[in-house]
Scaffold this motif. Sequence first.
Motif, PDB file in Angstrom:
ATOM      1  N   MET A 117       0.854  -1.201   0.000  1.00 14.92           N
ATOM      2  CA  MET A 117       0.000   0.000   0.000  1.00 14.92           C
ATOM      3  C   MET A 117       0.881   1.239   0.000  1.00 14.92           C
ATOM      4  SD  MET A 117      -2.926   1.830   0.895  1.00 14.92           S
ATOM      5  CE  MET A 117      -4.122   1.212   2.070  1.00 14.92           C
ATOM      6  N   LEU A 118       0.646   2.089  -0.965  1.00 18.12           N
ATOM      7  CA  LEU A 118       1.295   3.396  -0.960  1.00 18.12           C
ATOM      8  C   LEU A 118       0.291   4.398  -0.407  1.00 18.12           C
ATOM      9  CD1 LEU A 118       3.509   5.447  -1.821  1.00 18.12           C
ATOM     10  CD2 LEU A 118       2.277   5.634  -3.975  1.00 18.12           C
ATOM     11  N   SER A 119       0.716   5.162   0.587  1.00 19.62           N
ATOM     12  CA  SER A 119      -0.180   6.120   1.215  1.00 19.62           C
ATOM     13  C   SER A 119       0.498   7.480   1.287  1.00 19.62           C
ATOM     14  CB  SER A 119      -0.523   5.622   2.630  1.00 19.62           C
ATOM     15  OG  SER A 119      -1.596   6.344   3.143  1.00 19.62           O
ATOM     16  N   VAL A 120      -0.200   8.491   0.809  1.00 22.64           N
ATOM     17  CA  VAL A 120       0.303   9.865   0.863  1.00 22.64           C
ATOM     18  C   VAL A 120      -0.672  10.675   1.710  1.00 22.64           C
ATOM     19  CG1 VAL A 120       0.821  11.937  -0.493  1.00 22.64           C
ATOM     20  CG2 VAL A 120       1.350   9.674  -1.419  1.00 22.64           C
ATOM     21  N   ASN A 121      -0.115  11.435   2.638  1.00 23.15           N
ATOM     22  CA  ASN A 121      -0.978  12.203   3.543  1.00 23.15           C
ATOM     23  C   ASN A 121      -0.550  13.656   3.625  1.00 23.15           C
ATOM     24  OD1 ASN A 121      -2.795  10.143   4.740  1.00 23.15           O
ATOM     25  ND2 ASN A 121      -0.851   9.229   5.336  1.00 23.15           N
ATOM     26  N   GLY A 122      -1.480  14.558   3.288  1.00 24.47           N
ATOM     27  CA  GLY A 122      -1.286  15.986   3.514  1.00 24.47           C
ATOM     28  C   GLY A 122      -0.107  16.582   2.788  1.00 24.47           C
ATOM     29  N   LEU A 123       0.071  16.188   1.532  1.00 21.06           N
ATOM     30  CA  LEU A 123       1.238  16.641   0.773  1.00 21.06           C
ATOM     31  C   LEU A 123       1.034  18.063   0.230  1.00 21.06           C
ATOM     32  CD1 LEU A 123       3.945  16.136  -0.639  1.00 21.06           C
ATOM     33  CD2 LEU A 123       2.684  14.998  -2.471  1.00 21.06           C
ATOM     34  N   ASN A 124       1.979  18.934   0.562  1.00 20.52           N
ATOM     35  CA  ASN A 124       2.030  20.284  -0.003  1.00 20.52           C
ATOM     36  C   ASN A 124       3.385  20.461  -0.669  1.00 20.52           C
ATOM     37  OD1 ASN A 124      -0.397  22.091   0.866  1.00 20.52           O
ATOM     38  ND2 ASN A 124       0.095  20.861   2.666  1.00 20.52           N
ATOM     39  N   GLN A 125       3.378  20.972  -1.894  1.00 16.97           N
ATOM     40  CA  GLN A 125       4.644  21.155  -2.618  1.00 16.97           C
ATOM     41  C   GLN A 125       4.612  22.491  -3.336  1.00 16.97           C
ATOM     42  OE1 GLN A 125       5.455  21.282  -6.039  1.00 16.97           O
ATOM     43  NE2 GLN A 125       7.658  21.122  -5.763  1.00 16.97           N
ATOM     44  N   ARG A 126       5.759  23.169  -3.315  1.00 17.85           N
ATOM     45  CA  ARG A 126       5.877  24.472  -3.988  1.00 17.85           C
ATOM     46  C   ARG A 126       7.129  24.500  -4.838  1.00 17.85           C
ATOM     47  NH1 ARG A 126       4.578  25.158   1.203  1.00 17.85           N
ATOM     48  NH2 ARG A 126       2.673  26.261   1.728  1.00 17.85           N
ATOM     49  N   TYR A 127       7.023  25.160  -5.996  1.00 17.87           N
ATOM     50  CA  TYR A 127       8.211  25.552  -6.741  1.00 17.87           C
ATOM     51  C   TYR A 127       8.435  27.027  -6.392  1.00 17.87           C
ATOM     52  CZ  TYR A 127       7.631  21.340  -9.626  1.00 17.87           C
ATOM     53  OH  TYR A 127       7.522  20.047 -10.072  1.00 17.87           O
ATOM     54  N   GLY A 128       9.346  27.296  -5.497  1.00 18.66           N
ATOM     55  CA  GLY A 128       9.525  28.673  -5.042  1.00 18.66           C
ATOM     56  C   GLY A 128       8.255  29.159  -4.357  1.00 18.66           C
ATOM     57  N   GLU A 129       7.675  30.242  -4.864  1.00 18.26           N
ATOM     58  CA  GLU A 129       6.454  30.781  -4.266  1.00 18.26           C
ATOM     59  C   GLU A 129       5.202  30.239  -4.947  1.00 18.26           C
ATOM     60  OE1 GLU A 129       6.538  34.998  -4.008  1.00 18.26           O
ATOM     61  OE2 GLU A 129       8.342  35.051  -2.774  1.00 18.26           O
ATOM     62  N   SER A 130       5.384  29.394  -5.949  1.00 16.44           N
ATOM     63  CA  SER A 130       4.254  28.858  -6.698  1.00 16.44           C
ATOM     64  C   SER A 130       3.875  27.486  -6.149  1.00 16.44           C
ATOM     65  CB  SER A 130       4.628  28.752  -8.180  1.00 16.44           C
ATOM     66  OG  SER A 130       3.611  28.114  -8.904  1.00 16.44           O
ATOM     67  N   GLN A 131       2.725  27.414  -5.467  1.00 15.15           N
ATOM     68  CA  GLN A 131       2.288  26.147  -4.882  1.00 15.15           C
ATOM     69  C   GLN A 131       1.601  25.282  -5.928  1.00 15.15           C
ATOM     70  OE1 GLN A 131       0.631  26.319  -1.017  1.00 15.15           O
ATOM     71  NE2 GLN A 131       0.213  24.121  -0.928  1.00 15.15           N
ATOM     72  N   THR A 132       2.018  24.020  -5.990  1.00 15.17           N
ATOM     73  CA  THR A 132       1.511  23.086  -7.002  1.00 15.17           C
ATOM     74  C   THR A 132       0.538  22.075  -6.400  1.00 15.17           C
ATOM     75  OG1 THR A 132       3.617  23.289  -8.137  1.00 15.17           O
ATOM     76  CG2 THR A 132       2.193  21.498  -8.825  1.00 15.17           C
ATOM     77  N   LEU A 133       0.892  21.503  -5.257  1.00 15.73           N
ATOM     78  CA  LEU A 133       0.041  20.496  -4.610  1.00 15.73           C
ATOM     79  C   LEU A 133      -0.429  21.041  -3.270  1.00 15.73           C
ATOM     80  CD1 LEU A 133       2.238  17.328  -5.297  1.00 15.73           C
ATOM     81  CD2 LEU A 133       0.347  18.226  -6.682  1.00 15.73           C
ATOM     82  N   TRP A 134      -1.740  20.963  -3.046  1.00 12.69           N
ATOM     83  CA  TRP A 134      -2.358  21.465  -1.819  1.00 12.69           C
ATOM     84  C   TRP A 134      -2.946  20.304  -1.020  1.00 12.69           C
ATOM     85  CZ3 TRP A 134      -2.442  24.402  -6.180  1.00 12.69           C
ATOM     86  CH2 TRP A 134      -2.177  25.765  -6.067  1.00 12.69           C
ATOM     87  N   ASP A 135      -2.354  20.009   0.130  1.00 16.59           N
ATOM     88  CA  ASP A 135      -2.954  19.082   1.098  1.00 16.59           C
ATOM     89  C   ASP A 135      -3.462  17.808   0.421  1.00 16.59           C
ATOM     90  OD1 ASP A 135      -3.338  18.687   3.758  1.00 16.59           O
ATOM     91  OD2 ASP A 135      -5.338  19.572   3.809  1.00 16.59           O
ATOM     92  N   LEU A 136      -2.594  17.211  -0.394  1.00 20.62           N
ATOM     93  CA  LEU A 136      -3.012  16.072  -1.220  1.00 20.62           C
ATOM     94  C   LEU A 136      -2.835  14.755  -0.459  1.00 20.62           C
ATOM     95  CD1 LEU A 136      -2.150  15.566  -4.942  1.00 20.62           C
ATOM     96  CD2 LEU A 136      -1.935  13.678  -3.322  1.00 20.62           C
ATOM     97  N   SER A 137      -3.892  13.940  -0.471  1.00 20.22           N
ATOM     98  CA  SER A 137      -3.818  12.608   0.122  1.00 20.22           C
ATOM     99  C   SER A 137      -4.321  11.589  -0.878  1.00 20.22           C
ATOM    100  CB  SER A 137      -4.662  12.532   1.406  1.00 20.22           C
ATOM    101  OG  SER A 137      -4.167  13.431   2.374  1.00 20.22           O
ATOM    102  N   ILE A 138      -3.646  10.440  -0.962  1.00 16.59           N
ATOM    103  CA  ILE A 138      -4.047   9.389  -1.886  1.00 16.59           C
ATOM    104  C   ILE A 138      -3.562   8.050  -1.336  1.00 16.59           C
ATOM    105  CG2 ILE A 138      -1.956   9.713  -3.307  1.00 16.59           C
ATOM    106  CD1 ILE A 138      -3.564   8.863  -5.729  1.00 16.59           C
ATOM    107  N   ASP A 139      -4.363   7.006  -1.530  1.00 18.99           N
ATOM    108  CA  ASP A 139      -3.959   5.649  -1.190  1.00 18.99           C
ATOM    109  C   ASP A 139      -3.925   4.821  -2.460  1.00 18.99           C
ATOM    110  OD1 ASP A 139      -3.747   6.083   1.535  1.00 18.99           O
ATOM    111  OD2 ASP A 139      -5.856   5.590   1.911  1.00 18.99           O
TER     112      ASP A 139
END
Length: 58
Positions: A1-23
């Motif tokens: 099982m791959l589980s991702v919880n609450g992922l936030n990612q930014r390129y500098g000041e540009s946010q790409t992923l907001w609070d992403l969760s996936i199983d």
Amino acid sequence: MLSVNGLNQRYGESQTLWDLSIDAPKGQCTVVMGRNGVGKTTLLQSIMGLLKIDEGRS
Ligand SMILES: Nc1ncnc2c1ncn2[C@@H]1O[C@H](COP(=O)(O)OP(=O)(O)OP(=O)(O)O)[C@@H](O)[C@H]1O
Ligand SMILES: [Mg+2]
């Protein structure tokens, strides 16, 4: 099982992923779909550890 919880990612000041969760359950095929530029490659690179993430865990 791959589980991702609450992922936030930014390129500098540009946010790409907001609070992403996936199983992605073991033994099943999980597909990431979305329009161009929505963040599919960024998600996979974040999971693989190729990109710095700001928050979240996998
Ligand atoms: N190295 C980077 N530096 C800054 N912004 C980036 C970088 N790579 C991607 N982006 C931006 O992040 C957003 C998500 O891009 P990403 O490549 O993850 O989307 P994608 O869903 O894989 O797109 P595609 O369907 O075209 O492959 C886009 O707005 C893109 O312009
Ligand atoms: Mg891509």
